[in-house]
Design a protein around this motif. Structure first.
Motif, short mmCIF file in Angstrom:
data_model
loop_
_atom_site.label_atom_id
_atom_site.label_comp_id
_atom_site.label_asym_id
_atom_site.label_seq_id
_atom_site.Cartn_x
_atom_site.Cartn_y
_atom_site.Cartn_z
N ARG A 88 0.82 -1.23 0.00
CA ARG A 88 0.00 0.00 0.00
C ARG A 88 0.84 1.27 0.00
NH1 ARG A 88 -2.38 2.14 4.82
NH2 ARG A 88 -1.13 1.76 6.68
N ASP A 89 2.02 1.23 0.66
CA ASP A 89 2.87 2.43 0.65
C ASP A 89 3.47 2.66 -0.74
OD1 ASP A 89 2.36 2.84 3.33
OD2 ASP A 89 4.14 1.76 4.01
N GLU A 90 3.81 1.57 -1.40
CA GLU A 90 4.32 1.66 -2.78
C GLU A 90 3.24 2.26 -3.69
OE1 GLU A 90 5.10 -1.52 -6.41
OE2 GLU A 90 5.48 -2.15 -4.34
N TYR A 91 2.01 1.80 -3.50
CA TYR A 91 0.89 2.30 -4.29
C TYR A 91 0.63 3.78 -4.00
CZ TYR A 91 -3.88 2.35 -6.26
OH TYR A 91 -5.00 2.63 -6.98
N MET A 92 0.79 4.17 -2.73
CA MET A 92 0.61 5.56 -2.34
C MET A 92 1.59 6.46 -3.09
SD MET A 92 -1.23 7.61 -0.57
CE MET A 92 -1.42 8.84 0.72
N GLY A 93 2.82 5.97 -3.28
CA GLY A 93 3.80 6.74 -4.03
C GLY A 93 3.37 7.00 -5.46
N GLN A 94 2.75 5.99 -6.08
CA GLN A 94 2.25 6.15 -7.45
C GLN A 94 1.12 7.17 -7.50
OE1 GLN A 94 1.59 1.80 -8.05
NE2 GLN A 94 2.77 2.09 -9.91
N PRO A 143 -3.73 1.76 9.54
CA PRO A 143 -4.10 3.18 9.61
C PRO A 143 -4.01 3.83 8.24
CG PRO A 143 -1.91 2.85 10.50
CD PRO A 143 -2.46 1.48 10.24
N TYR A 144 -4.69 4.94 8.07
CA TYR A 144 -4.77 5.58 6.76
C TYR A 144 -3.52 6.37 6.41
CZ TYR A 144 -9.67 4.33 6.33
OH TYR A 144 -10.84 3.61 6.21
N ASN A 145 -3.12 6.25 5.14
CA ASN A 145 -2.17 7.19 4.54
C ASN A 145 -3.01 8.29 3.89
OD1 ASN A 145 0.08 5.55 5.12
ND2 ASN A 145 -0.22 4.36 3.25
N TYR A 146 -2.56 9.53 3.95
CA TYR A 146 -3.37 10.60 3.36
C TYR A 146 -2.50 11.79 2.98
CZ TYR A 146 -3.03 12.23 8.22
OH TYR A 146 -2.56 12.62 9.47
N PHE A 147 -3.00 12.58 2.04
CA PHE A 147 -2.32 13.81 1.64
C PHE A 147 -3.30 14.71 0.88
CE2 PHE A 147 -2.07 11.18 -2.09
CZ PHE A 147 -1.97 12.03 -3.19
N ASN A 199 -5.43 4.22 1.36
CA ASN A 199 -4.75 5.39 0.83
C ASN A 199 -5.78 6.43 0.43
OD1 ASN A 199 -2.05 4.46 1.04
ND2 ASN A 199 -2.32 3.20 -0.79
N MET A 200 -5.69 7.59 1.04
CA MET A 200 -6.71 8.63 0.85
C MET A 200 -6.07 9.95 0.44
SD MET A 200 -9.48 10.07 3.62
CE MET A 200 -10.13 8.43 3.89
N SER A 201 -6.82 10.69 -0.38
CA SER A 201 -6.37 12.03 -0.75
C SER A 201 -7.56 12.95 -0.90
CB SER A 201 -5.56 11.99 -2.05
OG SER A 201 -5.01 13.27 -2.34
N VAL A 202 -7.35 14.21 -0.56
CA VAL A 202 -8.39 15.24 -0.70
C VAL A 202 -7.87 16.31 -1.64
CG1 VAL A 202 -9.87 16.88 0.51
CG2 VAL A 202 -9.15 14.77 1.66
N ASN A 203 -8.66 16.65 -2.64
CA ASN A 203 -8.26 17.72 -3.57
C ASN A 203 -8.19 19.06 -2.85
OD1 ASN A 203 -8.68 15.58 -5.31
ND2 ASN A 203 -9.99 16.73 -6.73
N ILE A 204 -7.22 19.87 -3.22
CA ILE A 204 -7.17 21.23 -2.67
C ILE A 204 -8.44 21.97 -3.07
CG2 ILE A 204 -5.93 22.18 -4.67
CD1 ILE A 204 -5.55 23.19 -0.93
N GLY A 205 -9.04 21.56 -4.19
CA GLY A 205 -10.29 22.19 -4.63
C GLY A 205 -11.44 21.98 -3.65
#
Length: 418
Positions: A63-69, A108-112, A128-134
């Motif tokens: 999952r950490d490798e995938y987060m990098g992608q 636990p969640y990875n996020y950025f 793996n989670m991400s939120v758009n700055i938008g």
């Protein structure tokens, strides 16, 4: 994927090939070629077995490798306000999830925050989670509303919807990438292919969305966020998009509508208040204990309806916690409170005294014992100190039985692994 589905996929592929080539081949060549069909079935079955293995890897150890992608694809946004808010929300929500679901401790969640300016957030494989700055921009950095967006994504993550959704979309979006891959023994090609499908409605179904919405309410409220923020969020989306679908809303255009989501969360406000608080979704009128209380005025950032849902959410917490017996007062920050529960800011409200009196009158005449005194305003500091002292005493008396937070459980889990 079920064996029967694989057989149907292979048979369809073989049939399509036969029908296509039949246009240029003699009729006698159109007979069913069982050998070719068998080989196609074997090949498709092998591809799906390989793919399931790689998806499992990306969802767990990789999952950490995938987060990098994912970060390479979307870019990492360094806005300090957005990043601090996301970290705060994730910490509070993770603590709330851990109270009822210990699986988050092991994963636990990875996020950025990413650089995309559209209104969106996503949770994919591996928590793996991400939120758009938008999303921060469109919601005016409203933490309560953003918490519901993120809690919704955590609902998907806790129920393993991303893995199920990926496999649901595989025949269309992934299989071709596998055939074309030159490195079939590595998960990198699968991860790269999956990155291109993140944030598509093909990953989720209507039942998944409904389940994530329900969990979002449970998680966000348990984390201490405004009960009415879910309704306010979808009200905001409706006002931003009008009759069109775009950004975050477009992802779910074949799932529950923004209107139905807003209305479902509005019902939650009333239920949470023990049927004492309602909001008129058309006008923004807030009714308390069956009596009209307040209709917010439009501001530069919020409509009357969006404000009403947030104010009503605070009032809902008052009744849910039995706080309707407490004093109605305004503190030095110009905030209306019932006991220690903030209700609304009086900044920009011309008739603040009348609003305060109205709420006090409603509570005092609604079959509840409410503190009513003309000296409340002159004694704000004393009452606030008393309430804080009582809250501290209550907290200390229940400290021994208080559930462990996510961070405490994570530390305990890591200690056990040593």
């Amino acid at each position: 994927m079920k064996k029967s589905s694989i057989i149907r996929t292979a048979a369809s592929a073989a049939l399509c090939l036969s029908l296509t080539t039949g246009a240029v081949m003699p009729k006698q060549a159109l007979a069913w070629d069982w050998l070719s069909a068998g080989l196609a079935l074997f090949q498709v079955g092998a591809e799906y077995a390989y793919l399931n293995k790689q998806v499992s890897y990306l969802d767990n150890k990789g999952r950490d490798e995938y987060m990098g992608q994912i970060k390479d694809k979307y870019g990492v946004n360094t806005d300090p306000t957005a990043n601090a808010m996301l970290a705060r929300i994730m910490t509070r929500l993770s603590d709330a999830v851990a109270l009822t679901d210990d699986s988050i401790v092991k994963k636990p969640y990875n996020y950025f925050v990413n650089n995309d300016k559209s209104f969106n957030a996503f949770c994919t494989l591996g928590h793996n989670m991400s939120v758009n700055i938008g999303a921060f921009d469109k919601l005016n950095y409203n933490e309560d509303e953003l918490a519901f967006v993120i809690a919704h994504e955590m609902g998907h993550g806790q129920k393993n919807h991303p893995a199920a959704g990926v496999k649901r979309a595989l025949p269309l979006s992934i299989l071709g990438a596998l055939y074309a891959s030159q490195n079939r023994n590595s998960a990198s090609s699968v991860g790269a292919a999956l990155v291109t499908t993140i944030g598509t409605a093909k990953w989720v179904t209507k039942p998944m969305e409904s389940q994530a919405d329900k969990l979002a309410f449970d998680y966000a409220v348990a984390a201490g966020y405004n009960v009415g923020a879910g309704a306010a969020l979808w009200q905001h989306i409706l006002e931003q998009n009008g009759s069109k679908s775009s950004g975050f809303a477009e992802l779910f255009n074949d799932h529950p509508t923004s209107v139905s989501r807003r209305d479902n969360y509005n019902k939650k406000i009333t239920e949470w208040s023990k049927n004492q608080v309602t909001v008129n979704k058309e006008t923004g009128l807030i009714t308390v204990a069956g009596k009209p209380f307040y209709t917010p005025a439009k501001t530069t950032n919020m409509s009357p309806q969006e404000q009403a849902f947030l104010i009503a959410g605070n009032l809902s917490a008052v009744f849910h916690d039995g706080g309707q017996h407490d004093a109605v007062w305004t503190n030095s920050e110009n905030t209306l409170l019932v006991g220690e529960q903030p209700v609304m800011s009086f900044d920009g409200v011309a008739d603040a005294d009348a609003v305060e009196k109205r709420l006090r009158d409603i509570l005092s005449s609604s079959n509840v014992r409410t503190v009513v005194t003309e000296e409340i305003k002159d004694d704000n500091n004393s009452k606030r100190s008393t309430a804080k002292a009582e809250a501290k005493q209550k907290q200390e008396s229940t400290a021994e039985t208080k559930p462990m937070t996510m961070r405490q459980k994570l530390e305990a889990y890591k200690a056990q692994q040593k």
